[in-house]
Scaffold this motif. Structure first.
Motif, PDB file in Angstrom:
ATOM      1  N   GLN B   6      71.579 -55.724 -44.479  1.00 56.62           N
ATOM      2  CA  GLN B   6      72.976 -55.316 -44.431  1.00 56.62           C
ATOM      3  C   GLN B   6      73.496 -55.642 -43.042  1.00 56.62           C
ATOM      4  O   GLN B   6      72.864 -55.315 -42.038  1.00 56.62           O
ATOM      5  CB  GLN B   6      73.106 -53.816 -44.726  1.00 56.62           C
ATOM      6  N   HIS B   7      74.644 -56.269 -43.015  1.00 53.13           N
ATOM      7  CA  HIS B   7      75.110 -56.825 -41.747  1.00 53.13           C
ATOM      8  C   HIS B   7      75.797 -55.813 -40.852  1.00 53.13           C
ATOM      9  O   HIS B   7      75.806 -55.935 -39.647  1.00 53.13           O
ATOM     10  CB  HIS B   7      76.079 -57.974 -42.015  1.00 53.13           C
ATOM     11  N   ASN B   8      76.426 -54.836 -41.474  1.00 52.70           N
ATOM     12  CA  ASN B   8      77.217 -53.888 -40.698  1.00 52.70           C
ATOM     13  C   ASN B   8      76.500 -52.558 -40.695  1.00 52.70           C
ATOM     14  O   ASN B   8      76.241 -52.001 -41.753  1.00 52.70           O
ATOM     15  CB  ASN B   8      78.612 -53.703 -41.326  1.00 52.70           C
ATOM     16  N   HIS B   9      76.174 -52.044 -39.524  1.00 51.62           N
ATOM     17  CA  HIS B   9      75.450 -50.776 -39.485  1.00 51.62           C
ATOM     18  C   HIS B   9      76.396 -49.585 -39.337  1.00 51.62           C
ATOM     19  O   HIS B   9      76.115 -48.506 -39.851  1.00 51.62           O
ATOM     20  CB  HIS B   9      74.437 -50.802 -38.348  1.00 51.62           C
ATOM     21  N   GLU B  20      84.804 -54.396 -46.694  1.00 52.57           N
ATOM     22  CA  GLU B  20      83.789 -55.294 -47.227  1.00 52.57           C
ATOM     23  C   GLU B  20      82.515 -55.082 -46.442  1.00 52.57           C
ATOM     24  O   GLU B  20      82.487 -55.233 -45.220  1.00 52.57           O
ATOM     25  CB  GLU B  20      84.199 -56.768 -47.156  1.00 52.57           C
ATOM     26  N   LEU B  21      81.466 -54.713 -47.136  1.00 52.23           N
ATOM     27  CA  LEU B  21      80.150 -54.520 -46.530  1.00 52.23           C
ATOM     28  C   LEU B  21      79.227 -55.623 -47.029  1.00 52.23           C
ATOM     29  O   LEU B  21      79.093 -55.827 -48.236  1.00 52.23           O
ATOM     30  CB  LEU B  21      79.578 -53.148 -46.894  1.00 52.23           C
ATOM     31  N   GLY B  22      78.571 -56.278 -46.097  1.00 54.28           N
ATOM     32  CA  GLY B  22      77.731 -57.408 -46.460  1.00 54.28           C
ATOM     33  C   GLY B  22      76.324 -56.995 -46.840  1.00 54.28           C
ATOM     34  O   GLY B  22      75.766 -56.043 -46.290  1.00 54.28           O
ATOM     35  N   CYS B  23      75.757 -57.704 -47.808  1.00 51.28           N
ATOM     36  CA  CYS B  23      74.372 -57.501 -48.212  1.00 51.28           C
ATOM     37  C   CYS B  23      73.806 -58.849 -48.614  1.00 51.28           C
ATOM     38  O   CYS B  23      74.400 -59.561 -49.437  1.00 51.28           O
ATOM     39  CB  CYS B  23      74.285 -56.527 -49.378  1.00 51.28           C
ATOM     40  N   ASN B  24      72.664 -59.201 -48.065  1.00 55.60           N
ATOM     41  CA  ASN B  24      71.957 -60.416 -48.462  1.00 55.60           C
ATOM     42  C   ASN B  24      70.525 -60.071 -48.854  1.00 55.60           C
ATOM     43  O   ASN B  24      69.908 -59.190 -48.270  1.00 55.60           O
ATOM     44  CB  ASN B  24      71.935 -61.436 -47.320  1.00 55.60           C
ATOM     45  N   TYR B  25      70.025 -60.760 -49.862  1.00 54.17           N
ATOM     46  CA  TYR B  25      68.660 -60.531 -50.317  1.00 54.17           C
ATOM     47  C   TYR B  25      67.910 -61.845 -50.274  1.00 54.17           C
ATOM     48  O   TYR B  25      68.518 -62.919 -50.257  1.00 54.17           O
ATOM     49  CB  TYR B  25      68.668 -59.950 -51.741  1.00 54.17           C
ATOM     50  N   SER B  26      66.604 -61.763 -50.294  1.00 51.58           N
ATOM     51  CA  SER B  26      65.831 -62.988 -50.113  1.00 51.58           C
ATOM     52  C   SER B  26      65.128 -63.449 -51.380  1.00 51.58           C
ATOM     53  O   SER B  26      64.652 -64.580 -51.442  1.00 51.58           O
ATOM     54  CB  SER B  26      64.769 -62.778 -49.020  1.00 51.58           C
ATOM     55  N   PHE B  72      72.923 -65.863 -51.914  1.00 50.05           N
ATOM     56  CA  PHE B  72      72.010 -64.713 -51.947  1.00 50.05           C
ATOM     57  C   PHE B  72      72.733 -63.464 -51.445  1.00 50.05           C
ATOM     58  O   PHE B  72      72.184 -62.670 -50.680  1.00 50.05           O
ATOM     59  CB  PHE B  72      70.754 -64.976 -51.086  1.00 50.05           C
ATOM     60  N   SER B  73      73.970 -63.298 -51.879  1.00 54.50           N
ATOM     61  CA  SER B  73      74.746 -62.176 -51.357  1.00 54.50           C
ATOM     62  C   SER B  73      75.239 -61.273 -52.472  1.00 54.50           C
ATOM     63  O   SER B  73      75.395 -61.693 -53.626  1.00 54.50           O
ATOM     64  CB  SER B  73      75.935 -62.685 -50.537  1.00 54.50           C
ATOM     65  N   PHE B  74      75.502 -60.046 -52.093  1.00 54.76           N
ATOM     66  CA  PHE B  74      76.003 -59.031 -53.032  1.00 54.76           C
ATOM     67  C   PHE B  74      76.856 -58.069 -52.208  1.00 54.76           C
ATOM     68  O   PHE B  74      76.490 -56.929 -51.943  1.00 54.76           O
ATOM     69  CB  PHE B  74      74.835 -58.319 -53.711  1.00 54.76           C
ATOM     70  N   ASN B  75      78.014 -58.542 -51.804  1.00 56.95           N
ATOM     71  CA  ASN B  75      78.861 -57.767 -50.898  1.00 56.95           C
ATOM     72  C   ASN B  75      79.677 -56.727 -51.640  1.00 56.95           C
ATOM     73  O   ASN B  75      80.184 -56.965 -52.737  1.00 56.95           O
ATOM     74  CB  ASN B  75      79.798 -58.698 -50.122  1.00 56.95           C
ATOM     75  N   LEU B  76      79.828 -55.600 -51.003  1.00 58.84           N
ATOM     76  CA  LEU B  76      80.577 -54.474 -51.567  1.00 58.84           C
ATOM     77  C   LEU B  76      81.996 -54.495 -51.036  1.00 58.84           C
ATOM     78  O   LEU B  76      82.205 -54.712 -49.842  1.00 58.84           O
ATOM     79  CB  LEU B  76      79.901 -53.152 -51.171  1.00 58.84           C
ATOM     80  N   ARG B  77      82.956 -54.220 -51.921  1.00 56.41           N
ATOM     81  CA  ARG B  77      84.358 -54.262 -51.503  1.00 56.41           C
ATOM     82  C   ARG B  77      85.126 -53.088 -52.081  1.00 56.41           C
ATOM     83  O   ARG B  77      84.801 -52.564 -53.149  1.00 56.41           O
ATOM     84  CB  ARG B  77      85.021 -55.570 -51.956  1.00 56.41           C
ATOM     85  N   LYS B  78      86.150 -52.722 -51.341  1.00 58.71           N
ATOM     86  CA  LYS B  78      87.143 -51.772 -51.862  1.00 58.71           C
ATOM     87  C   LYS B  78      88.463 -52.117 -51.185  1.00 58.71           C
ATOM     88  O   LYS B  78      88.521 -52.227 -49.961  1.00 58.71           O
ATOM     89  CB  LYS B  78      86.743 -50.327 -51.578  1.00 58.71           C
ATOM     90  N   PRO B  79      89.524 -52.306 -51.961  1.00 55.59           N
ATOM     91  CA  PRO B  79      90.779 -52.767 -51.374  1.00 55.59           C
ATOM     92  C   PRO B  79      91.450 -51.753 -50.460  1.00 55.59           C
ATOM     93  O   PRO B  79      92.134 -52.146 -49.520  1.00 55.59           O
ATOM     94  CB  PRO B  79      91.660 -53.088 -52.591  1.00 55.59           C
ATOM     95  N   SER B  80      91.236 -50.469 -50.729  1.00 57.79           N
ATOM     96  CA  SER B  80      91.930 -49.453 -49.943  1.00 57.79           C
ATOM     97  C   SER B  80      91.044 -48.210 -49.860  1.00 57.79           C
ATOM     98  O   SER B  80      90.887 -47.493 -50.851  1.00 57.79           O
ATOM     99  CB  SER B  80      93.278 -49.115 -50.608  1.00 57.79           C
ATOM    100  N   VAL B  81      90.473 -47.971 -48.698  1.00 57.65           N
ATOM    101  CA  VAL B  81      89.537 -46.859 -48.575  1.00 57.65           C
ATOM    102  C   VAL B  81      90.274 -45.544 -48.365  1.00 57.65           C
ATOM    103  O   VAL B  81      91.412 -45.498 -47.882  1.00 57.65           O
ATOM    104  CB  VAL B  81      88.525 -47.087 -47.432  1.00 57.65           C
TER     105      VAL B  81
END
Lengths: 112, 115
Positions: B6-9, B20-26, B72-81
């Motif tokens: 996960q890119h953003n801690h 948008e929160l990033g996630c990459n898997y191998s 290899f990504s599965f990013n999480l999104r929400k338009p308005s938190v």
């Protein structure tokens, strides 16, 4: 509602005094997991059962043991808790198909 | 070894901002991917999951994630938190094929939404 139940929710023990945490599930899932989670960290898998087949993680200390007497129940035994074992312990289940895990509320362990 | 990153801690947003929160898997095989959320003082709960089919998956509370196999990504999104989205978010993916039941977890992203 089908669920994963953990008891107790809070457990205080003394350094070196054995403690047992319990988990039960009404989901009838054949896979059960025990995780350790420390503050603001990802869950760390300790072990899991696929039915009665026990799978220990390589880095799980020998101090941690588990029992699964039947499908519904699973126990985590900490034989001699140290200060470093203070954490949230999470139980989860999985129906064995898609890896989707269902979590209980956790037991917060304090070691004095 | 398989991994999930996960890119953003730590993320701090104001209400109504987009997320948008990033996630990459191998793992290169068939993947089951998950986003779990842990609200303060609560247990982990599933936010959304991808098994197969439409790569854009919808979850609870207005969240969605897009599976991009080539990245290899599965990013999480929400338009308005919202303030109530303040929580820890974990991405999880497979540890391997076959009967390996384990999930590999990302380190988590702590999201704070300011009202």
């Amino acid at each position: 509602d089908a669920m994963v139940i953990q008891n107790p929710r809070y457990q205080v023990t003394q350094f070196g005094k054995p403690v047992t945490l319990s988990c039960s599930q009404t989901l009838n899932h054949n896979v059960m997991y025990w995780y350790q989670q420390k503050s603001s960290q990802a869950p760390k898998l300790l072990f899991h059962y696929y039915d009665k087949d026990f799978n220990n993680e390589a880095d799980t200390p020998d101090n941690f043991q588990s029992r699964r007497p039947n499908t519904s129940f699973c126990f985590l035994d900490i034989r001699s808790p140290g200060l470093g074992d203070a954490a949230m312990y999470l139980c989860a289940t999985d129906n064995g198909i898609y890896n989707e895990q269902f979590f209980g509320p956790g037991t917060r362990l304090t070691v004095l | 070894a398989q991994s999930v990153s996960q890119h953003n801690h730590h993320v701090i947003l104001s209400e109504a901002a987009s997320l948008e929160l990033g996630c990459n898997y191998s793992y290169g095989g068939t993947v089951n991917l998950f986003w779990y959320v842990q609200y303060p003082g609560q247990h982990l709960q599933l936010l959304l999951k991808y098994f197969s089919g439409d790569p854009l998956v919808k979850g609870i509370k207005g969240f969605e994630a897009e599976f991009i196999k080539s990245k290899f990504s599965f990013n999480l999104r929400k338009p308005s938190v919202q303030w109530s989205d303040t929580a820890e978010y974990f991405c999880a993916g497979p540890s391997g094929a076959g009967n390996n039941r384990k999930l590999i977890w990302g380190l988590g992203t702590s999201l704070a939404v300011n009202p």
